[in-house]
Write an enzyme that holds these catalytic residues in place. Structure first.
Site, PDB file in Angstrom:
ATOM      1  CG  HIS A 243     -22.067  79.700 -17.691  1.00 56.23           C
ATOM      2  ND1 HIS A 243     -22.623  78.764 -18.543  1.00 56.23           N
ATOM      3  CD2 HIS A 243     -21.274  79.016 -16.842  1.00 56.23           C
ATOM      4  CE1 HIS A 243     -22.190  77.562 -18.197  1.00 56.23           C
ATOM      5  NE2 HIS A 243     -21.364  77.694 -17.167  1.00 56.23           N
TER       6      HIS A 243
ATOM      7  CE  LYS B  15     -35.080  84.106 -25.148  1.00 57.95           C
ATOM      8  NZ  LYS B  15     -33.894  83.335 -25.413  1.00 57.95           N
ATOM      9  NE  ARG B  16     -35.361  84.362 -14.185  1.00 60.50           N
ATOM     10  CZ  ARG B  16     -34.842  84.142 -12.987  1.00 60.50           C
ATOM     11  NH1 ARG B  16     -34.457  82.918 -12.644  1.00 60.50           N
ATOM     12  NH2 ARG B  16     -34.724  85.104 -12.084  1.00 60.50           N
TER      13      ARG B  16
ATOM     14  CE  LYS C  26     -32.109  85.781 -20.540  1.00 59.87           C
ATOM     15  NZ  LYS C  26     -31.322  84.737 -21.221  1.00 59.87           N
TER      16      LYS C  26
ATOM     17  CB  THR D 157     -29.466  76.068 -23.822  1.00 62.39           C
ATOM     18  OG1 THR D 157     -30.027  76.709 -22.667  1.00 62.39           O
ATOM     19  CG2 THR D 157     -27.967  75.949 -23.672  1.00 62.39           C
TER      20      THR D 157
ATOM     21  CE  LYS E 116     -33.043  73.404 -23.329  1.00 63.95           C
ATOM     22  NZ  LYS E 116     -33.142  74.174 -22.078  1.00 63.95           N
TER      23      LYS E 116
HETATM   24  C1  26W Z   1     -24.062  86.765  -9.579  1.00 62.74           C
HETATM   25  C2  26W Z   1     -25.083  85.819  -9.756  1.00 62.74           C
HETATM   26  C3  26W Z   1     -25.122  85.126 -11.056  1.00 62.74           C
HETATM   27  C4  26W Z   1     -25.787  83.934 -11.123  1.00 62.74           C
HETATM   28  C5  26W Z   1     -25.858  83.249 -12.301  1.00 62.74           C
HETATM   29  C6  26W Z   1     -24.532  85.614 -12.175  1.00 62.74           C
HETATM   30  C7  26W Z   1     -24.598  84.936 -13.351  1.00 62.74           C
HETATM   31  C8  26W Z   1     -25.257  83.758 -13.436  1.00 62.74           C
HETATM   32  C9  26W Z   1     -25.294  82.970 -14.712  1.00 62.74           C
HETATM   33  C10 26W Z   1     -24.006  83.150 -15.391  1.00 62.74           C
HETATM   34  C11 26W Z   1     -26.446  83.303 -15.568  1.00 62.74           C
HETATM   35  C12 26W Z   1     -26.707  82.291 -16.636  1.00 62.74           C
HETATM   36  O1  26W Z   1     -27.527  81.422 -16.459  1.00 62.74           O
HETATM   37  N1  26W Z   1     -26.060  82.393 -17.809  1.00 62.74           N
HETATM   38  C13 26W Z   1     -26.487  81.681 -18.975  1.00 62.74           C
HETATM   39  O2  26W Z   1     -25.749  80.485 -19.113  1.00 62.74           O
HETATM   40  C14 26W Z   1     -26.253  79.710 -20.181  1.00 62.74           C
HETATM   41  C15 26W Z   1     -25.508  78.416 -20.196  1.00 62.74           C
HETATM   42  O3  26W Z   1     -24.203  78.603 -20.586  1.00 62.74           O
HETATM   43  C16 26W Z   1     -26.147  80.458 -21.491  1.00 62.74           C
HETATM   44  O4  26W Z   1     -26.751  79.701 -22.490  1.00 62.74           O
HETATM   45  C17 26W Z   1     -26.832  81.814 -21.387  1.00 62.74           C
HETATM   46  O5  26W Z   1     -26.612  82.555 -22.558  1.00 62.74           O
HETATM   47  C18 26W Z   1     -26.323  82.564 -20.188  1.00 62.74           C
HETATM   48  O6  26W Z   1     -27.050  83.756 -20.003  1.00 62.74           O
END
Ligand code: 26W
Length: 802
Positions: free
Chosen positions: A346, A534-535, A540, A642, A646
């Protein structure tokens, strides 16, 4: 059961008395909510049991979706919708003088996720059930979900979230299915029938107790399960002080980690990851064994999907069970395991790629570490035979190197499928981040563009638009979202556009009311609602949006001939508590809001709203009200996004870079219905590799930039001292890692085009209609159908829809 409102009312009143031990007249709104929730759970219990029985009897392949996050939000509304009983219930409650809306507000958001990744998991569950697919979620029942955000004096303050304070009506605790999870201790070897075997001894035991939440499909009898694990002390003897032991065990499922980018190497997080995996695999294997006796064909009937690398220990854990408990040879165990696990990546942000120090990993999970070592050794050998002599390549691909365990490498080596979440993201994985792995195993790589459940994000959250669509093209799109494309024929139909405009206006009024109630701010519903929710992350680029608003403000102040259509800029964002820079941007947005909203020279034309505590339930009021969807990440950085989908589905027009799924949005909607600007991913990657970008040039050559930059540090914002200096420095001294200044000009220009387009009402409404019409592709039903067919190879079970 709820075939008509009279029978509903009878059951409801009886249930209320039984549950709450009071007469209806004395019941509180919370009593009424709890009663409705448990009535619904009872209502679906038969279907839930039957679904499980059907899966057992059919013995068809099932998917388990392992995710450290499930950002569910509230369930009452979507459960009522999926069950098709919303109207009956609403009318019945009305007769009793109860407002269903008020009851819905009683439910706490299940905020067991940070953002995109967790919300995607929740959408996927809804689609799996709605498509009658045998698919279940496995996650952690955090006692505290993502923190609640308060804004105090413009700063973010975090409060512990308390979603379980009043209990959770949807869950069923199943202590009989608890699983023991072992940490620490040591590995013992022993001999049996001449074979050397291993076991994990003297471990500290944590009891994983499952809480099952029904996942109700739309207009079908399928009710799948989301199993959330809670950590409790195990009743078995232990050596620690009892209170300390209780605290240590319970802490495993106490908090959701509030950071979604930084792998900060905390031992508790690794504990959470193994806890999720060991509990889930333990229970999957147990029920599989009960039915099949042995695990020889496990991978033919079970597939386990890991949502990013957080649950990647599923690979060594399954190996451990097959080797130590089931007596398979390494080769057999590996054959089963690597054909069971599939993996989604992701993010390509390097700081988010998980790596664990051996010094943390090994003592906490000694047997698992041993297995990972062996996987690494064998993997490197395999690479050696593929690339003899190419040490450098092998070093870069190793699972363990330089004192670190690389979770993504383990995920690729031990799975049969690796996918990205949008075309451009998968391309970048193949070309860059995972190039060596792609070269070694091209057959594993594939792309699955994300999606969102149109049931929550359109039907439930925007009933006004849903009604209009139904009236205009019928209801076929609900089961086949691609049929939304019929709306294209109406995109030039004046009477349809008028109705669409009314819907948007209604939704803007609803949001305006909420903004007023929540923050005492009046917004003009005739203004353009320009939204970025968004976060908060540097990539971003909320900062680009802010700097542009500062520029607009300056223009409006200085140039009386400058006119724009009134705009309300709406932000919603949580910053990770330790993310220093992101918190400064929140303060900056709020400082600017204070300045602009109180300036009578501009306040007719500009307004800024920072919505506190952005979360799923708030999002459901935001997307329907938006005109402009800000998707302005630095190209190549946003894996998919995502929120962009929406917005589109609710008729907002995207203003974005060619990043993530914006690329597919452009493809679907056509360039006349979207505003694309800025650097391309290849440009960004080129600059990153070869240099050549100098942000100070933009500062010196663009007066607009110079002015807004200076305002960060020259007292323009009162009472912040040098608070924004680090932002200034990030743009100049640190050469603007995310190309904010580089893209500023293009962004300002496209914003002018947005303004112009909006002034032509018909043109704008046509764009809006075309966006809704083209949004069907982004239903997670399409995404899940692709996962089911192309990765998991599962088929929908024999259930019939109602
Ligand atoms: C190391 C901790 C950590 C925790 C969560 C690293 C990375 C993450 C995720 C990968 C962050 C995340 O939410 N990624 C998002 O995933 C969405 C669903 O696929 C995408 O639409 C977003 O672009 C992406 O940033």
């Amino acid at each position: 059961m709820f075939s008509n409102k009279e029978s509903f009312k009878r059951l409801y009143l009886k249930k209320l008395e039984r549950m709450c031990g009071k007469k209806f007249d004395e019941s509180t709104i919370r009593d009424q909510f709890q009663t409705l929730g448990s009535l619904i759970r009872e209502h679906i219990s038969q279907d839930w049991i039957e679904t499980n029985e059907r899966y057992r009897a059919d013995n068809e392949k099932q998917v388990y979706y392992l995710s450290i996050e499930f950002l569910l939000g509230r369930l009452l509304g979507s459960n009522l919708l999926n069950l098709g009983i919303r109207d009956v219930v609403e009318e019945g409650l009305n007769d009793l003088g109860i407002d269903l809306h008020q009851l819905e507000e009683m439910e706490a958001d299940a905020g067991l996720g940070n953002g995109g990744l967790g919300r995607l998991a929740a959408c996927f569950l809804d689609s799996l059930a709605s498509l009658n697919l045998p698919g279940h979620g496995c996650g952690i029942r955090y006692k505290h979900g993502l923190f609640d955000q308060k804004i105090v004096d413009g700063y973010q303050v975090e409060l512990p979230e308390q979603w379980l304070r009043h209990g959770n009506v949807w869950e069923v605790r199943r202590p009989e299915n608890a699983v023991e999870v072992n940490f620490w201790g040591k590995v013992e070897s022993y001999q049996e029938d001449g074979k050397w075997l291993f076991r994990h001894a003297n471990g500290e035991k944590v009891l994983a107790v499952p809480y099952d939440v029904p996942v109700i499909g739309y207009e079908t009898k399928t009710v799948n399960t989301l199993r959330l694990w809670s950590a409790e002390p195990s009743p078995y003897p232990h050596t620690k002080d009892v209170l300390q032991y209780k605290r240590d065990t319970e802490s495993v499922s106490e908090f959701l980690y509030p950071d979604d980018t930084h792998d900060d190497g905390k031992i508790l997080r690794l504990k959470q990851q193994y806890f999720l995996v060991a509990a889930s695999i333990g229970s999957i294997v147990r029920s599989y064994r009960l039915k099949n006796g042995h695990l020889k064909d496990f991978h033919k009937r079970v597939t386990i999907h890991i949502n990013d690398t957080h649950p990647v220990l599923a690979i060594p854990e399954l190996m451990r069970i097959l080797l130590d408990d089931e007596g398979f040879s390494w080769e057999e165990a590996w054959e089963i395991t690597s054909n069971t696990i599939s993996y989604t990546n992701h993010t390509t942000l390097s700081e988010a790629l998980e790596k664990w120090q051996i010094s943390i990993f090994q003592p906490l999970l000694p047997r698992i570490y041993m297995i990972v070592e062996e996987i690494n050794e064998r993997y490197c050998k395999e690479l050696w035979s593929k690339y003899p002599g190419d040490w450098q390549r092998i070093e870069q691909m190793a699972i363990i190197a330089h004192g670190l365990v690389k979770m993504a490498h383990l995920a690729i080596a031990g799975s049969y499928s690796v996918n990205g979440v949008a075309k451009i993201h998968t391309d970048i994985l193949k070309k860059r981040e995972m190039r060596l792995f792609y070269e070694a195993h091209p057959e594993k790589f594939n792309s699955k563009t994300n999606g969102i459940t149109h049931r929550r994000w359109l039907i439930k959250s925007n009933p006004q638009l849903t009604q209009l669509i139904n009236d205009s093209i019928g209801e076929g799109w609900i089961h086949e979202p691609s049929k939304l494309s019929s709306l294209k024929d109406l995109a030039n139909d004046q009477s349809f556009l008028e109705k669409l405009s009314k819907v948007k206006q209604t939704r803007k009024q609803i949001l305006a009311k909420r903004i007023f109630e929540q923050q005492g701010l009046k917004v003009d519903t005739d203004s353009i609602f320009d939204v970025q929710v968004k976060r908060l992350h540097a990539y971003k680029r909320q900062l680009l949006n802010v700097l542009h608003i500062m520029y607009l403000y300056n223009r409006l102040k200085e140039d009386s001939s400058f006119e724009i259509h009134p705009r309300t800029f709406i932000f919603g964002a949580k910053a990770s508590p330790g993310y220093y820079y992101a918190k400064k941007v929140i303060k900056l947005i709020n400082s600017l809001a204070e300045k602009v909203n109180n300036d009578k020279d501009v306040r007719e034309q500009l307004k800024i709203v920072f919505l506190e505590n952005y979360r799923v339930s708030l999002a459901e009021d935001i997307f329907p009200a938006a005109d402009v969807s800000e998707q302005i990440s630095t190209a190549s950085k946003e894996a998919s996004g995502t929120g962009n989908m929406k917005f589109m589905m609710n008729g907002a027009v995207t203003l974005g870079t060619l990043d993530g799924a914006n690329v597919e949005i452009l493809e679907e909607v056509g360039q006349e219905n979207i505003f694309i600007f800025g650097l391309k991913a290849d440009d960004v990657l080129h600059y990153q590799q070869h240099g050549g970008y100098n942000s100070s040039e933009y500062y010196h050559h663009d007066g607009r930039i110079e002015q807004v930059m200076e305002q960060l540090i020259n007292g323009f914002f009162p009472n912040v001292q040098d608070h924004f200096e680090p932002i200034y420095d990030s743009l100049l001294v640190q050469n603007d890692e995310y190309f904010v200044l580089k893209d500023f000009g293009a962004y300002a220009k496209i914003q002018e085009q947005v303004n112009e387009a909006y002034l032509n009402r018909t043109r704008w409404l046509t764009m809006s209609a075309n966006n809704i019409a083209a949004s069907g592709y982004f239903s997670s039903d399409r995404t899940i159908a692709q996962y089911a067919e192309e990765i998991w190879r599962i088929t929908n079970s024999r259930v019939k829809s109602y």
